[in-house]
Motif scaffolding. Structure first.
Motif, PDB file in Angstrom:
ATOM      1  N   VAL A 165      29.432  39.296  30.719  1.00 42.72           N
ATOM      2  CA  VAL A 165      30.841  39.402  30.345  1.00 42.72           C
ATOM      3  C   VAL A 165      31.610  39.104  31.625  1.00 42.72           C
ATOM      4  O   VAL A 165      31.566  39.875  32.587  1.00 42.72           O
ATOM      5  CB  VAL A 165      31.196  40.801  29.801  1.00 42.72           C
ATOM      6  N   LEU A 166      32.253  37.939  31.643  1.00 46.87           N
ATOM      7  CA  LEU A 166      32.997  37.500  32.820  1.00 46.87           C
ATOM      8  C   LEU A 166      34.446  37.937  32.698  1.00 46.87           C
ATOM      9  O   LEU A 166      35.144  37.545  31.756  1.00 46.87           O
ATOM     10  CB  LEU A 166      32.928  35.974  32.950  1.00 46.87           C
ATOM     11  N   ILE A 167      34.886  38.730  33.633  1.00 48.54           N
ATOM     12  CA  ILE A 167      36.238  39.266  33.637  1.00 48.54           C
ATOM     13  C   ILE A 167      37.059  38.442  34.624  1.00 48.54           C
ATOM     14  O   ILE A 167      36.770  38.420  35.827  1.00 48.54           O
ATOM     15  CB  ILE A 167      36.233  40.759  34.029  1.00 48.54           C
ATOM     16  N   ALA A 168      38.065  37.746  34.101  1.00 47.56           N
ATOM     17  CA  ALA A 168      38.861  36.830  34.915  1.00 47.56           C
ATOM     18  C   ALA A 168      39.985  37.566  35.625  1.00 47.56           C
ATOM     19  O   ALA A 168      40.728  38.334  35.018  1.00 47.56           O
ATOM     20  CB  ALA A 168      39.429  35.718  34.038  1.00 47.56           C
ATOM     21  N   VAL A 169      40.099  37.288  36.925  1.00 43.35           N
ATOM     22  CA  VAL A 169      41.120  37.899  37.766  1.00 43.35           C
ATOM     23  C   VAL A 169      41.939  36.791  38.427  1.00 43.35           C
ATOM     24  O   VAL A 169      41.367  35.924  39.093  1.00 43.35           O
ATOM     25  CB  VAL A 169      40.487  38.789  38.861  1.00 43.35           C
ATOM     26  N   LEU A 170      43.241  36.814  38.209  1.00 43.03           N
ATOM     27  CA  LEU A 170      44.122  35.899  38.923  1.00 43.03           C
ATOM     28  C   LEU A 170      44.241  36.394  40.356  1.00 43.03           C
ATOM     29  O   LEU A 170      44.510  37.582  40.588  1.00 43.03           O
ATOM     30  CB  LEU A 170      45.505  35.847  38.268  1.00 43.03           C
ATOM     31  N   CYS A 171      43.984  35.505  41.307  1.00 40.22           N
ATOM     32  CA  CYS A 171      44.039  35.871  42.723  1.00 40.22           C
ATOM     33  C   CYS A 171      45.058  35.003  43.452  1.00 40.22           C
ATOM     34  O   CYS A 171      45.197  33.814  43.153  1.00 40.22           O
ATOM     35  CB  CYS A 171      42.671  35.682  43.379  1.00 40.22           C
ATOM     36  N   ARG A 172      45.738  35.603  44.405  1.00 47.59           N
ATOM     37  CA  ARG A 172      46.707  34.885  45.247  1.00 47.59           C
ATOM     38  C   ARG A 172      45.975  34.380  46.492  1.00 47.59           C
ATOM     39  O   ARG A 172      45.386  35.174  47.239  1.00 47.59           O
ATOM     40  CB  ARG A 172      47.842  35.816  45.650  1.00 47.59           C
ATOM     41  N   TRP A 173      45.997  33.062  46.708  1.00 51.71           N
ATOM     42  CA  TRP A 173      45.392  32.465  47.891  1.00 51.71           C
ATOM     43  C   TRP A 173      46.115  32.965  49.132  1.00 51.71           C
ATOM     44  O   TRP A 173      47.349  32.981  49.183  1.00 51.71           O
ATOM     45  CB  TRP A 173      45.463  30.938  47.810  1.00 51.71           C
ATOM     46  N   LEU A 174      45.365  33.401  50.129  1.00 54.68           N
ATOM     47  CA  LEU A 174      45.945  33.860  51.388  1.00 54.68           C
ATOM     48  C   LEU A 174      45.604  32.944  52.546  1.00 54.68           C
ATOM     49  O   LEU A 174      46.456  32.618  53.372  1.00 54.68           O
ATOM     50  CB  LEU A 174      45.458  35.283  51.721  1.00 54.68           C
ATOM     51  N   VAL A 220      44.030  41.187  36.206  1.00 58.28           N
ATOM     52  CA  VAL A 220      42.975  40.855  35.252  1.00 58.28           C
ATOM     53  C   VAL A 220      43.667  40.267  34.030  1.00 58.28           C
ATOM     54  O   VAL A 220      44.643  40.837  33.541  1.00 58.28           O
ATOM     55  CB  VAL A 220      42.166  42.101  34.851  1.00 58.28           C
ATOM     56  N   PHE A 221      43.183  39.101  33.537  1.00 58.07           N
ATOM     57  CA  PHE A 221      43.929  38.479  32.440  1.00 58.07           C
ATOM     58  C   PHE A 221      43.120  38.060  31.223  1.00 58.07           C
ATOM     59  O   PHE A 221      43.691  37.796  30.170  1.00 58.07           O
ATOM     60  CB  PHE A 221      44.777  37.301  32.946  1.00 58.07           C
ATOM     61  N   THR A 222      41.819  37.994  31.297  1.00 62.58           N
ATOM     62  CA  THR A 222      41.006  37.696  30.110  1.00 62.58           C
ATOM     63  C   THR A 222      39.541  37.983  30.417  1.00 62.58           C
ATOM     64  O   THR A 222      39.186  38.280  31.556  1.00 62.58           O
ATOM     65  CB  THR A 222      41.194  36.233  29.632  1.00 62.58           C
ATOM     66  N   ALA A 223      38.716  37.899  29.393  1.00 62.16           N
ATOM     67  CA  ALA A 223      37.263  38.055  29.555  1.00 62.16           C
ATOM     68  C   ALA A 223      36.569  37.022  28.680  1.00 62.16           C
ATOM     69  O   ALA A 223      37.088  36.636  27.626  1.00 62.16           O
ATOM     70  CB  ALA A 223      36.825  39.458  29.171  1.00 62.16           C
TER      71      ALA A 223
END
Length: 156
Positions: free
Chosen positions: A99-108, A79-82
């Protein structure tokens, strides 16, 4: 408890923002965006995402919504920002407040396929986001840059 007090509490509860996730997925120096099918931000480009279900973690919601909207399989990294999305209504109350909570995701795995809540889904290069010719939701370019910096720092 008096009935009018119960109504007042219920009214206040209805005014609370809705927690939702957005998934920032980077692959080969590109970031995944969807063109929204529904309000708020209908027809604008933004991150895949949606409401967090009761009892669901932020990371699980980000991965689930990403799969539902795009068919992309990913793992949540951080999680890196909102970001607030507040759309004015007809009266003093906002029509929408997320409130949008941003999550960095790794493409699989997978290629973008339009799922629920999206008109289009595709990869964009970062420079294209900053040219100003793409109709995007508020702060998409800013959040994408934050995701890119975090991914570089984490060596993803």
């Amino acid at each position: 408890m008096r009935p009018n007090r119960v109504v007042a509490i219920a009214d206040r509860m209805d005014q609370r923002p809705v927690a939702a996730t957005i998934s920032a997925v980077i692959r080969d120096e590109e970031i995944l965006l969807v063109r929204r099918a529904n309000p708020p931000d209908q027809v604008l480009w933004g991150f895949p995402g949606g409401k967090i279900d009761h009892g669901e973690t932020i990371e699980a919601a980000a991965v689930r919504e990403l799969k539902e909207e795009t068919g992309i399989e990913a793992s949540a990294v951080e999680v890196f920002t909102a970001v607030d999305v507040i759309v004015p209504g007809d009266d003093v109350r906002p029509q929408f407040h997320y409130v949008l909570i941003a999550v960095l995701c790794r493409w699989l795995n997978g290629e973008p396929v339009v799922g629920d809540d999206a008109l289009e889904a595709r990869w964009f290069d970062f420079e294209g986001l900053n040219r100003g010719d793409l109709a995007m939701s508020l702060d998409v370019a800013k959040v994408a840059d934050q995701a890119r910096m975090l991914a570089m720092r984490l060596d993803l």
